[in-house]
Design a protein around this motif. Structure first.
Motif, short mmCIF file in Angstrom:
data_model
loop_
_atom_site.label_atom_id
_atom_site.label_comp_id
_atom_site.label_asym_id
_atom_site.label_seq_id
_atom_site.Cartn_x
_atom_site.Cartn_y
_atom_site.Cartn_z
N LEU A 250 0.84 -1.19 0.00
CA LEU A 250 0.00 0.00 0.00
C LEU A 250 0.88 1.24 0.00
O LEU A 250 1.89 1.30 0.70
CB LEU A 250 -0.92 0.00 1.22
N GLY A 251 0.49 2.22 -0.79
CA GLY A 251 1.28 3.45 -0.88
C GLY A 251 2.41 3.37 -1.88
O GLY A 251 3.10 4.37 -2.10
N GLN A 252 2.65 2.21 -2.49
CA GLN A 252 3.69 2.04 -3.49
C GLN A 252 3.08 1.64 -4.83
O GLN A 252 2.00 1.03 -4.86
CB GLN A 252 4.67 0.94 -3.06
N PRO A 253 3.76 1.95 -5.93
CA PRO A 253 3.24 1.49 -7.23
C PRO A 253 3.43 -0.01 -7.41
O PRO A 253 4.29 -0.62 -6.77
CB PRO A 253 4.08 2.29 -8.23
N ALA A 254 2.62 -0.60 -8.25
CA ALA A 254 2.86 -1.96 -8.71
C ALA A 254 3.80 -1.89 -9.91
O ALA A 254 3.59 -1.10 -10.82
CB ALA A 254 1.54 -2.63 -9.10
N CYS A 255 4.86 -2.70 -9.89
CA CYS A 255 5.90 -2.61 -10.92
C CYS A 255 5.98 -3.92 -11.71
O CYS A 255 5.83 -5.01 -11.15
CB CYS A 255 7.26 -2.34 -10.29
N PHE A 256 6.25 -3.79 -13.01
CA PHE A 256 6.34 -4.94 -13.91
C PHE A 256 7.52 -4.73 -14.85
O PHE A 256 7.95 -3.60 -15.09
CB PHE A 256 5.05 -5.10 -14.72
N GLU A 257 8.02 -5.83 -15.39
CA GLU A 257 9.12 -5.78 -16.35
C GLU A 257 8.76 -6.66 -17.53
O GLU A 257 8.37 -7.81 -17.35
CB GLU A 257 10.41 -6.24 -15.69
N VAL A 258 8.91 -6.13 -18.74
CA VAL A 258 8.62 -6.88 -19.96
C VAL A 258 9.88 -6.90 -20.82
O VAL A 258 10.47 -5.86 -21.11
CB VAL A 258 7.45 -6.24 -20.75
N ARG A 259 10.30 -8.11 -21.21
CA ARG A 259 11.49 -8.26 -22.05
C ARG A 259 11.13 -9.04 -23.31
O ARG A 259 10.21 -9.86 -23.30
CB ARG A 259 12.58 -9.04 -21.32
N ILE A 260 11.89 -8.78 -24.38
CA ILE A 260 11.73 -9.59 -25.60
C ILE A 260 13.11 -10.03 -26.08
O ILE A 260 14.13 -9.40 -25.75
CB ILE A 260 11.00 -8.82 -26.73
N LYS A 261 13.12 -11.12 -26.86
CA LYS A 261 14.35 -11.62 -27.46
C LYS A 261 14.01 -12.27 -28.79
O LYS A 261 13.21 -13.21 -28.84
CB LYS A 261 15.02 -12.64 -26.54
N PRO A 262 14.59 -11.77 -29.91
CA PRO A 262 14.29 -12.36 -31.22
C PRO A 262 14.66 -13.84 -31.28
O PRO A 262 15.68 -14.27 -30.72
CB PRO A 262 15.13 -11.52 -32.18
N ARG A 263 13.83 -14.61 -31.96
CA ARG A 263 14.14 -16.03 -32.22
C ARG A 263 14.86 -16.10 -33.57
O ARG A 263 14.23 -16.32 -34.62
CB ARG A 263 12.86 -16.85 -32.22
N GLU A 264 16.16 -15.89 -33.54
CA GLU A 264 16.94 -15.67 -34.76
C GLU A 264 16.84 -16.82 -35.75
O GLU A 264 16.79 -16.63 -36.97
CB GLU A 264 18.40 -15.40 -34.39
#
Length: 429
Positions: A250-264
């Protein structure tokens, strides 16, 4: 014959403050006004006076059950504690109309100390034993398709005034008019280093925009064939992963991380397209379960699911994924408890009420004009505010908390908006 009347009232220094744990004092004062009795208009009041205040809490439920013809109402009452403190014990002198002020400083106990286990069946969803953590202040009125209930956890302050040697009438607030004190659990010392939840997937796109511009379909017929997928176009595909915390504060933001990686090995496109994270939507849902006193067979139960927080996440950079940002996007919401729907308490369970939460996220990738939407929902534990509010790793969608070292820690919680009286509460669904 009464010598007069003492009109008492209880005044809190900060009625909207949310007190976190047993080290956050409740400050206020008792106001006592003396009015002489009939025929004693100028009589001075003098004598010994004792003033006690009682901080007490309870959890209460009311459940409606219908079989189509008749509706039965079941109630569950669970006292949590009642602590009486002496505020004043000395002589008291007052002229007619005078007001005496008696300050108090109270603390919540570390745990509930009322034992009411005999009134409820054993159930792992609820807590029946003594010395359970105090639940946060809570109120909800829910009317669903097949469920209806009202429930609250509340804490109030009462007063007792006695002049042992004098016949004085004392008028004090009745229980449902005693001032409410808002409570939240003890502040969390630090962010828990639990392993985050992660989801993974693959996005593959195949269309004419992955061709060199000179090789793209031209003319009405070729564009029509391309539109209906008649053609062989190169493919671009990538792996994605989304990381999310199992705890919210409570009182803090909810944080997320999104990453991508090409399938060469699977990419046949000679052109490397831009991949965008177009949006990130966050919704916090409450799951409330309530029950009433034990009947002959069991404890009647009800439940409700509803949204308590909803926001669009702020993405740290406006451009596409790139090597410059390690193909990573950081997403933050505004501080929890400050959403447009309203504040909500931390996760808790007590004798007759259980409150837990889940988070529903929806985010969208865009590649060569095509979009791919991802939806996930997962259970979270909502915790009280941090001892020292943290700074999110990137720009946020709104105010998150006050900086470390600020004097008033209560400001990272939203003001407590008073709800209607229990019997008059409005429904949410």
């Amino acid at each position: 014959m009464s010598v007069g009347t003492l009109q008492t009232s209880i005044v809190l220094d900060d009625p909207k403050r949310i007190h976190c744990g047993n080290s956050d004092p409740v400050l206020g004062h008792i106001s006592i006004k003396y009015s002489p009795g009939h025929g004693n208009a100028s009589t001075e009041l003098f004598g010994p006076l004792k003033v006690h205040v009682t901080l007490h809490g309870r959890a209460k439920t009311k459940i409606w059950k219908s079989n189509g013809q008749n509706t039965n109402i079941y109630r569950g009452r669970a006292p949590l504690f009642a602590h009486r403190s002496l505020v004043y014990d000395d002589s008291f002198r007052a002229l007619p109309g005078n007001i005496g002020i008696f300050p108090f400083k109270l603390f919540f106990p570390q745990a509930a100390d009322a034992l009411v286990a005999d009134d409820f069946s054993e159930n792992p969803t609820f807590i029946c034993h003594r010395n359970q953590p105090l639940p946060a202040s809570f109120q909800d009125s829910y009317r669903g398709f097949a469920h209806r209930y009202e429930a609250f956890v509340e804490y109030r302050i009462g007063v007792d005034v006695v002049m042992p040697q004098l016949q004085v009438e004392v008028i004090k607030p009745i229980k449902y008019l005693e001032p409410v004190v808002h409570y939240e659990g003890p502040r969390t010392p630090q962010v828990l280093n639990t392993k985050p939840i992660d989801w993974r997937g693959i996005v593959a796109v195949s269309n004419e925009l992955l061709l060199p511009e000179a090789d793209r379909p031209a003319g009405f017929r070729q564009k029509t064939k391309a539109f209906f997928g008649a053609g062989h176009f190169p493919t671009y595909s990538f792996d994605w992963v989304c990381l999310a915390s199992r705890e919210l504060y409570l009182g803090q933001p909810a944080c997320f991380e999104v990453r991508i990686k090409p399938r060469e090995k699977e990419c046949t496109a000679t052109l490397i397209p831009e991949v965008w994270l177009k949006s990130f939507h966050v919704k916090v849902k409450a799951h409330t379960k309530v029950r009433a006193h034990r009947t002959i067979f069991s404890c009647p139960e009800s439940e409700g699911n509803y949204t308590v927080f909803e926001a669009m996440g702020a993405i740290d950079t406006k451009g596409p994924f790139s090597k410059a940002n390690d193909n990573t996007k950081i997403v933050n919401t505004q501080a929890l408890g400050t959403g447009r729907i309203g504040a909500f308490p931390s996760s808790f369970a007590t004798y007759n009420i259980s409150q837990d939460y889940s988070v529903e996220i929806s985010f969208e990738f865009e590649v060569t004009g095509k979009t791919k939407n991802i939806d996930r929902e997962y259970a979270v534990n909502v915790l009280p505010p941090l001892e020292v509010p943290t700074t999110p790793p990137a720009a946020t969608a709104g105010p998150s908390s006050q900086p470390p070292g600020a004097e008033n820690k209560a400001s990272d919680l939203p003001p407590y908006d008073t709800l209607p009286p229990y019997e008059l509460g409005t429904s949410s669904n």
